[in-house]
Motif scaffolding. Sequence first.
Motif, mmCIF file in Angstrom:
data_model
loop_
_atom_site.group_PDB
_atom_site.id
_atom_site.type_symbol
_atom_site.label_atom_id
_atom_site.label_comp_id
_atom_site.label_asym_id
_atom_site.label_seq_id
_atom_site.Cartn_x
_atom_site.Cartn_y
_atom_site.Cartn_z
ATOM 1 N N SER A 1 -1.925 -16.147 3.157
ATOM 2 C CA SER A 1 -1.289 -16.220 1.837
ATOM 3 C C SER A 1 -0.128 -17.203 1.939
ATOM 4 O O SER A 1 0.701 -17.082 2.857
ATOM 5 C CB SER A 1 -0.779 -14.831 1.442
ATOM 6 O OG SER A 1 0.353 -14.922 0.608
ATOM 7 N N GLY B 1 -5.060 -13.769 -0.429
ATOM 8 C CA GLY B 1 -4.198 -14.185 -1.532
ATOM 9 C C GLY B 1 -3.641 -12.964 -2.237
ATOM 10 O O GLY B 1 -4.382 -12.039 -2.561
ATOM 11 N N GLY C 1 -1.733 -10.973 -5.314
ATOM 12 C CA GLY C 1 -1.411 -11.012 -6.736
ATOM 13 C C GLY C 1 -0.346 -9.979 -7.063
ATOM 14 O O GLY C 1 0.197 -9.335 -6.170
ATOM 15 N N TRP D 1 -5.624 -12.078 -5.012
ATOM 16 C CA TRP D 1 -5.840 -13.280 -5.823
ATOM 17 C C TRP D 1 -6.997 -14.034 -5.192
ATOM 18 O O TRP D 1 -6.881 -14.545 -4.085
ATOM 19 C CB TRP D 1 -4.580 -14.144 -5.872
ATOM 20 C CG TRP D 1 -4.747 -15.343 -6.773
ATOM 21 C CD1 TRP D 1 -4.995 -16.625 -6.371
ATOM 22 C CD2 TRP D 1 -4.675 -15.380 -8.202
ATOM 23 N NE1 TRP D 1 -5.083 -17.448 -7.468
ATOM 24 C CE2 TRP D 1 -4.890 -16.714 -8.611
ATOM 25 C CE3 TRP D 1 -4.451 -14.419 -9.186
ATOM 26 C CZ2 TRP D 1 -4.882 -17.102 -9.951
ATOM 27 C CZ3 TRP D 1 -4.434 -14.817 -10.515
ATOM 28 C CH2 TRP D 1 -4.647 -16.136 -10.879
ATOM 29 N N MET E 1 1.357 -15.899 -11.266
ATOM 30 C CA MET E 1 2.396 -16.216 -10.285
ATOM 31 C C MET E 1 2.953 -14.950 -9.650
ATOM 32 O O MET E 1 2.961 -13.879 -10.270
ATOM 33 C CB MET E 1 3.498 -17.061 -10.915
ATOM 34 C CG MET E 1 4.277 -16.368 -11.973
ATOM 35 S SD MET E 1 5.196 -17.524 -13.013
ATOM 36 C CE MET E 1 3.940 -18.204 -14.074
HETATM 37 C C1 BTN Z 1 -1.139 -12.577 -10.271
HETATM 38 O O1 BTN Z 1 -1.382 -13.004 -11.392
HETATM 39 O O2 BTN Z 1 -1.534 -11.471 -9.907
HETATM 40 C C2 BTN Z 1 -0.326 -13.430 -9.329
HETATM 41 C C3 BTN Z 1 -1.175 -14.358 -8.550
HETATM 42 C C4 BTN Z 1 -0.409 -15.254 -7.619
HETATM 43 C C5 BTN Z 1 -1.318 -16.006 -6.701
HETATM 44 C C6 BTN Z 1 -0.606 -17.052 -5.899
HETATM 45 S S1 BTN Z 1 -1.723 -18.111 -5.069
HETATM 46 C C7 BTN Z 1 -0.426 -18.802 -4.136
HETATM 47 C C8 BTN Z 1 0.517 -17.681 -3.785
HETATM 48 N N1 BTN Z 1 0.126 -17.032 -2.563
HETATM 49 C C9 BTN Z 1 -0.270 -15.774 -2.767
HETATM 50 O O3 BTN Z 1 -0.689 -15.003 -1.890
HETATM 51 N N2 BTN Z 1 -0.157 -15.462 -4.063
HETATM 52 C C10 BTN Z 1 0.358 -16.563 -4.830
#
Ligand code: BTN
Length: 252
Positions: free
Chosen positions: A23, A51, A53, A59, A124
Amino acid sequence: MHKIFTNTLFIGKKLKFLPSCHSTNTIASEMVMSGEATNGHIVITDFQEKGRGQRGNRWESEPSQNLLFSIILDAAFLDPSECFYLNIITSLALIDVLNEYTGDQMKVKWPNDIYYENKKVSGMLIENFIKKNSIGYSIIGIGLNVNQEKFANEIATSLALICHQKFDKQDLLEYILIRLEQRFLALKKSQLSDLKSEYFHNMYWKDEIHVFKDKDGLFNGRIVGVEDGGKILLELEEGYRLYDFKQIEFIK
Ligand code: BTN
């Protein structure tokens, strides 16, 4: 995707590109903790194995199709009670850029999902390092669906699906960084009320009656404001109610 950006003052002057990682927010946090981070430093990847969220969700993003990055910003000038302004400026920067392609159709679904009609194009995850009574570094993690065409989640969409064309991710990233830097500098100059009214102006479902859900069940309400701390103000038949993150769901 590892170009240093020349059209910004500090965002993107240092950049860590990783072909894949767990991430980018986690990597950026590790950089802050190890002292490696600088203001405007970016971590970007083509694929995240984990990733992250909001609300503990994952994500998901197909390899190389989308923008997945985290920006480290020195937000020490902000009082911790004002940290929602980081959500505001990031949402506005994304809306500024995406509206260029979609004609003022992008909205921010409180607190910070970027929606086109009834679908989510970007999310974000903002994580703040609070030290003593101020924010130290803040990590602004952005996932923007750019060229992906199929999604398991029916709420998700991409810029390519909206505009029927593919996009150059590097160009798009550069526009976002330029706009974010402008918005960040406006925040630093304490243009708080202008930023908040612009955020409110761009809110999804604003001034319309919709169905929401809180701990007591479904109800009709209308979004009429956002507090400095980020709480949302709804008008219900029986009066006004303020809700914090996770206390309310948007139903229909
Ligand atoms: C959401 O809407 O749930 C938030 C999503 C955020 C995703 C981004 S991708 C780059 C960064 N690294 C992560 O692990 N998450 C954010």
